[in-house]
Design a protein around this motif. Structure first.
Motif, mmCIF file in Angstrom:
data_model
loop_
_atom_site.group_PDB
_atom_site.id
_atom_site.type_symbol
_atom_site.label_atom_id
_atom_site.label_comp_id
_atom_site.label_asym_id
_atom_site.label_seq_id
_atom_site.Cartn_x
_atom_site.Cartn_y
_atom_site.Cartn_z
ATOM 1 N N VAL A 403 58.894 -12.621 39.430
ATOM 2 C CA VAL A 403 59.358 -13.283 40.532
ATOM 3 C C VAL A 403 59.789 -12.369 41.832
ATOM 4 C CG1 VAL A 403 60.779 -15.322 41.425
ATOM 5 C CG2 VAL A 403 59.725 -15.251 39.284
ATOM 6 N N THR A 408 54.982 -16.779 41.457
ATOM 7 C CA THR A 408 55.561 -18.121 41.418
ATOM 8 C C THR A 408 55.548 -18.470 40.145
ATOM 9 O OG1 THR A 408 53.345 -19.085 41.930
ATOM 10 C CG2 THR A 408 55.022 -18.549 43.777
ATOM 11 N N LEU A 409 56.433 -19.720 39.653
ATOM 12 C CA LEU A 409 56.353 -19.938 38.500
ATOM 13 C C LEU A 409 56.071 -21.541 38.125
ATOM 14 C CD1 LEU A 409 60.027 -18.813 37.955
ATOM 15 C CD2 LEU A 409 57.985 -17.679 37.061
ATOM 16 N N PRO A 420 54.942 -17.704 34.394
ATOM 17 C CA PRO A 420 54.357 -17.385 35.725
ATOM 18 C C PRO A 420 53.082 -18.146 35.901
ATOM 19 C CG PRO A 420 55.071 -15.484 34.077
ATOM 20 C CD PRO A 420 55.106 -16.754 33.301
ATOM 21 N N GLY A 424 52.419 -12.659 42.545
ATOM 22 C CA GLY A 424 53.308 -11.402 42.107
ATOM 23 C C GLY A 424 52.526 -9.945 42.180
ATOM 24 N N ARG A 550 66.911 -18.019 42.895
ATOM 25 C CA ARG A 550 65.991 -16.830 43.201
ATOM 26 C C ARG A 550 66.302 -15.754 42.325
ATOM 27 N NH1 ARG A 550 62.524 -15.301 46.263
ATOM 28 N NH2 ARG A 550 62.291 -13.007 47.129
#
Lengths: 955, 92
Positions: A403, A408-409, A420, A424, A550
């Motif tokens: 991240v 982004t997850l 994931p 990235g 974050r």
């Protein structure tokens, strides 16, 4: 908990016993232990106290996610015992208790627990103000001690470049490194643990490629280490991913590596998370994977009798490990109705009861777990005795680095975790990508490694996967929410999460800051997803909708000493030494730093004060002759057919009209019209100039020249070369200057007619090739003799031996130039001073062509009345003290400007000052009041030239 | 840390460079520019979110200035070109 060492097994060297102390008591461990494994093996259950309530805490995890065992190691605070390698004689202790972890006075805070909920500080310590309360609260809640006297360990910063960087040396990372380096790509593999292997270091009976996992691992490591282009960095924590794929890692807490790779594989593994139940912070409650790791890797059993509470098959391995070592397992409590599959079969075959559809509601015990209350699907409750309660609520991929790199997850319901999804700057692989099972992790890592190196996929390492029943998301199972811990390190309970939600802290970022959840040394590695799931439950949202906070660097704390590297002490900002430094030191000079140069401030004789020395030296220059090392003066050669045109555009004064062999003083401005630098420019030839700058301005003037030439006037044929350090300069100043140089020997005719003021000659002085400028910053007859830097000391020696002279320092030079009203850019001018403000209005007006800043000098701000202008100030009392920075008091109060330079003048026999005063030039003769450090000084505004205004002495 | 492909030296770490701010700022004719035009030249900058044009200086390398088209959100460098080249258009 009553941990102990198994008689055999483990990856420890039993032939190398190590003695260590913890909390003042002596213990023994083995090489290969961590402080945590050694403490467990020694039966130490309470290793510290919690941050807020001072509750007794034991070791909970086996890696960087440890929230409880925060220790002080000598002068180093806040280390995690799970990351401290045991060495002989190690001395450590808990950070947050007094007098000790076993009996802690601060535990009284626990009695007040119900009055200390989340946000307590914000609500309570409002009056009379946080500042008043803070010292007390800090003392009560502090983590560790910093010893300001302790020597800082050595740190280093290094760079590394490779084709493929693999972060993580577990099965996926090793498979990735093997695949990536198969065809000779440059591969770097970093592993935070001192040993490669990751989960394989605590895998019982795992088989890879039809051989025991240990055999496969040893062969894989041997293969990697035999490859000339593969580099393995153990005990190296990759802590940050930055722009354009830069990865920062710290090796052995000492060396910070900046790693640039074409491709990065993030095989960072996963972190197990707990399920919250009542009293789940009791020593003896630990993560299932940690309990297994201590048992298998270090032969350290966390207790005699295990109770496992898990919602997933993988955790069953802990119970299997326990029973295979002949240790009793009280029960496996599993919220799933019908757990099934190879691992469940194995457990049942071993005679371990699986209590399906049940949860642990509460741990029993006071200073350590002694049992648990199990709540069954029927609602009934039973008790079971145990001294280690292992818990697993599933695993969360360690996505921090992914991240950080912009990935982004997405919430993956199959594993109930964020995995994931996209983007990235690295390819996640293995458990870090949600591929938890060994076979999948190996295949995933292999594929990522091959893709990163852009090589054909070879043979994939194979392992059979044995997980059958999917995980059942379970976040908490206690009844009293205020006794169910979420973040152990910050003492945050389920009740605190619910309270935050009730008080509208529904954003996970707000929630985090309100409760301080995830803000301790472990950074919520094992608790963050539990917390956000609970926050979701309290606000009617799914975890996917709550999202994560974050992720920021660093993944794990990095010692400042490693980040600082060699940039400390004298290396923080290296200083420059004069070519004649030794001569000044031998003369007893008081040497100070001026703009990065170590220069003599003055040469006090015997007990003479600095002030007296400056006064004496300045007077001696006017009476005889002085020597001054002026080497720091900036020197830039400007060459080419357009050199004159170029300098016309860079300076307020026109330089194209200067004749070869002559000098001219010039002021440079910024494009904003502000005074930027000044100096004396020599024209060496039609197409060649030697530009003098201030000592501190040499770099920025050169930069400005280059920027204008390269970015704006690309048509000008000009070369610019900085030569400051190539030439050493000795300034010979005073009425006897000519005689002294003549006595030292020169082939240059020094007679004024042959070598007048503001001209330039080349020749030899004392037999040394020299460029001599007849220029004066003192108001006296003065020569600046520039020689090749290496020969400056020889020139100095020759001049010093040629006759009576006085060496003078920077402070005397300042006195002499103030007497003459010569400005010192940066002292008399600041970021608001136009050339017209400090005496160059005529020079500006004389120009009818463009130069840098000229147009800005016609902006309304430059032309308005009320500007600060350079004047002289004479205090009424000749011996008054004035300092630069003293303010001229305006008629109606407030400031009418400020003193910019001041000195006690030997030539005038009194104190004099230069000042920037509002409309100063129109106020000559006016009496003003100066506020100098609170003292009132009466003064009169005068012209800014005090001594020899006609300049007869320097001609 | 950006990796900047210096046209003279190849890819180098950002620490070797100095950002000179927005590029392609034309210097008005100082003799004809009114105060507002001159002030805009001195002070007004776009500060874009997204594709921005900057000039960079390889201060601790070859010493050359060049233009960089950089996405200020992703830090993706879309183009590197000479000081004398026009601002790229289209797909840049």
């Amino acid at each position: 908990m009553s941990g102990f060492r198994l008689p055999q097994g483990g990856r420890i060297d039993r032939t190398r016993p190590l003695a260590f102390r913890y909390g003042g008591r002596s213990y023994a461990g083995f090489a290969g232990d961590t402080l945590a494994s050694a403490l467990i093996a020694n039966g130490v259950s309470v290793v510290g106290r919690s941050f807020k309530y001072h509750r007794p805490r034991g070791i909970f995890a086996a890696g960087p996610e440890e929230p409880n065992a925060i220790v002080q190691l000598g002068a180093r605070p806040n280390l995690k015992a799970t990351q401290v390698a045991l060495v002989d004689g190690l001395e450590a202790g808990p950070v947050n208790c007094w007098p000790g972890a076993g009996f802690d006075v601060g535990a009284a805070a626990g009695l007040l627990k119900r009055f200390l909920p989340a946000g307590f500080y914000y609500k309570t310590f409002m009056w009379p103000g946080w500042r008043w309360w803070e010292p007390m609260i800090r003392r009560a809640a502090g983590l560790g001690r910093v010893d300001p006297e302790a020597a800082m360990p050595d740190g280093q910063r290094r760079s590394l470049h490779c084709d493929v960087l693999v972060v993580g040396g577990g099965p996926a990372g090793i498979a990735a490194a093997l695949a990536a380096g198969a065809e000779g790509a440059r591969v770097v593999l970093v592993e935070q643990d001192p040993q490669l292997g990751g989960a394989l270091l605590a895998a019982d009976g795992a088989v890879i490629d039809a051989m025991p996992a240990d055999t496969w691992l040893a062969a894989a490591i041997a293969t990697l280490e035999a490859r000339p282009d593969t580099r393995v960095l153990r005990a190296t924590v990759a802590f940050g991913v930055y722009d354009h794929g830069l990865v920062a890692a710290v090796e052995r807490e000492r060396i910070v590596w900046k790693i640039r790779a074409r491709h990065t594989v993030l095989a960072t593994g996963a972190i197990e998370r707990p399920i919250a139940f009542e009293n789940d912070d009791l020593p003896g409650v630990m993560l299932a994977g940690a309990a297994r790791t201590y048992l298998l890797r270090w032969a350290a059993a966390a207790g005699r009798r295990l109770l496992l509470f898990a919602n997933n098959d993988d955790a069953y391995r802990t119970a299997l490990a326990w029973t295979s070592r002949g240790l009793p397992v009280a029960a496996v409590v599993d919220p799933r109705r019908s757990p099934d599959g190879p691992l469940a079969e194995e457990l049942r075959a071993a005679g371990v009861p699986i209590t399906a559809g049940a949860v642990v509601e509460r741990a029993l015990g006071r200073r350590g777990v002694t049992g648990a209350v199990i709540r069954h699907a029927t609602g009934g409750r039973t008790k079971a005795a145990c001294d280690v309660l292992a818990v697993s609520g599933g695993r969360d991929p360690a996505v921090n680095l992914f991240v950080q790199g912009g990935g982004t997850l997405a919430w993956d319901a199959a594993v109930a975790a964020f995995v994931p999804a996209a983007g990235g700057q690295g390819m996640p692989a293995g458990a870090a990508a949600g591929a938890f099972a060994l076979g999948r992790a190996l295949a995933d890592g292999h594929a990522a490694g091959a893709a990163a190196a852009n090589v054909a996929a070879g043979t994939v390492p194979y392992a059979e996967d044995d997980v059958a029943t999917p995980l059942q998301p379970t976040w908490y199972s206690g009844r009293d929410q205020s006794r169910c811990w979420v973040d152990r390190a910050s003492d945050v309970t389920v009740a605190d999460v619910v309270l935050a939600a009730r008080e509208s802290y529904v954003s996970v970022e707000h929630y985090k800051r309100y409760t301080t959840s995830g803000m301790s040394p472990d950074q919520g590695k094992s608790s963050a997803v539990v917390a956000l799931a609970l926050l979701g439950a309290a606000t009617g949202r799914q975890p996917a909708d709550v999202g994560t906070t974050r992720f920021r660097a660093p993944w794990d704390p990095v010692p400042l000493a490693a980040l600082i590297g060699q940039d400390r002490g004298p290396q923080l900002r290296p200083v420059l030494h004069l070519p004649t430094h030794d001569r000044h030191a031998a003369l007893g000079a008081m040497i100070e730093e001026y703009g990065g140069w170590m220069r003599p401030a003055a040469y006090p004789q015997g007990a003479e004060s600095l002030d007296a020395a400056v006064f004496r030296e300045a007077a001696a220059v006017r009476a005889g002759v002085g020597l001054f090392d002026a080497s720091p003066l900036g020197k830039i050669e400007v060459r080419g057919p357009d050199a004159a045109r170029f300098l016309d555009r860079m300076y307020v004064q026109r330089l194209s009209t200067l004749k070869p062999g002559r000098l001219r003083y010039a002021v440079a401005a910024t494009e904003h019209g502000i005074v930027f630098d000044d100096g004396v420019v020599a024209r060496l030839a039609e197409d060649r100039f030697l530009v003098g700058t201030t000592s501190g301005g040499a770099g920025r003037v050169f930069d400005a020249f280059e920027e204008w030439l390269q970015c704006e006037w690309v048509d000008l044929a000009v070369f610019v070369t900085p030569v400051t350090h190539q030439w050493g300069v000795v300034n010979v100043a005073g009425p006897e200057a000519r005689a002294l140089i003549a006595a030292a020997g020169t082939d240059i005719d020094l007679a004024s007619a042959a070598f007048p003021h503001m001209t330039f000659r080349e020749g030899t002085v004392a037999g040394i090739p020299a460029r001599v400028s007849r220029v004066s910053f003192t108001g006296e007859l003065s020569y600046e003799i520039a020689v090749p830097a290496r020969r400056t000391a020889a020139l100095w020696d020759a001049l010093a031996a040629a006759g009576p002279m006085v060496p003078f320092g920077v402070e005397a030079l300042m006195t002499l130039r103030i007497e003459k009203g010569y400005i010192h850019v940066g002292a008399d001018t600041d970021g608001t001073t136009y050339p017209a403000d400090c005496g160059f209005a005529d020079a500006v007006a004389r120009r009818n062509d463009d130069f840098v800043g000229r147009r800005s000098m016609r902006r309304p701000d430059a032309l308005r009345g009320g500007r600060l202008q350079l004047v002289g100030l004479l205090p009424e009392a000749a011996d008054a003290t004035l300092h630069a920075g003293a303010h001229v008091v305006a008629a109606g109060g407030g400031s009418d400007g400020h003193v910019s330079s001041a000195c006690r003048s030997p030539a005038m026999g009194r104190t004099i000052a230069l000042a920037m005063v509002r409309d100063g030039r129109a106020r000559m003769g006016e009496a003003v009041t100066v506020d100098d450090l609170g003292k009132t000084v009466a003064a009169r505004i005068v012209a800014p030239v005090f001594f020899d205004p006609e300049g007869t002495r320097l001609r | 840390m950006l990796l900047i492909d210096c046209p003279w030296c190849g890819p180098r770490d950002e620490a070797e460079f100095r950002c000179g701010g927005e590029g392609h700022i034309a210097r008005p004719d100082p003799d004809t520019a009114d105060d507002a035009t001159w002030a805009a030249y001195l002070f007004d900058r776009d500060n874009v979110k997204g594709l921005g044009f900057e000039r960079w200086h390889h201060r601790h390398g070859c010493g050359r200035w060049f233009n960089v088209a950089r996405d200020t959100v992703t830090h993706e460098i879309r183009a590197i070109y000479a000081m004398t080249d026009p601002k790229p258009t289209g797909g840049a």
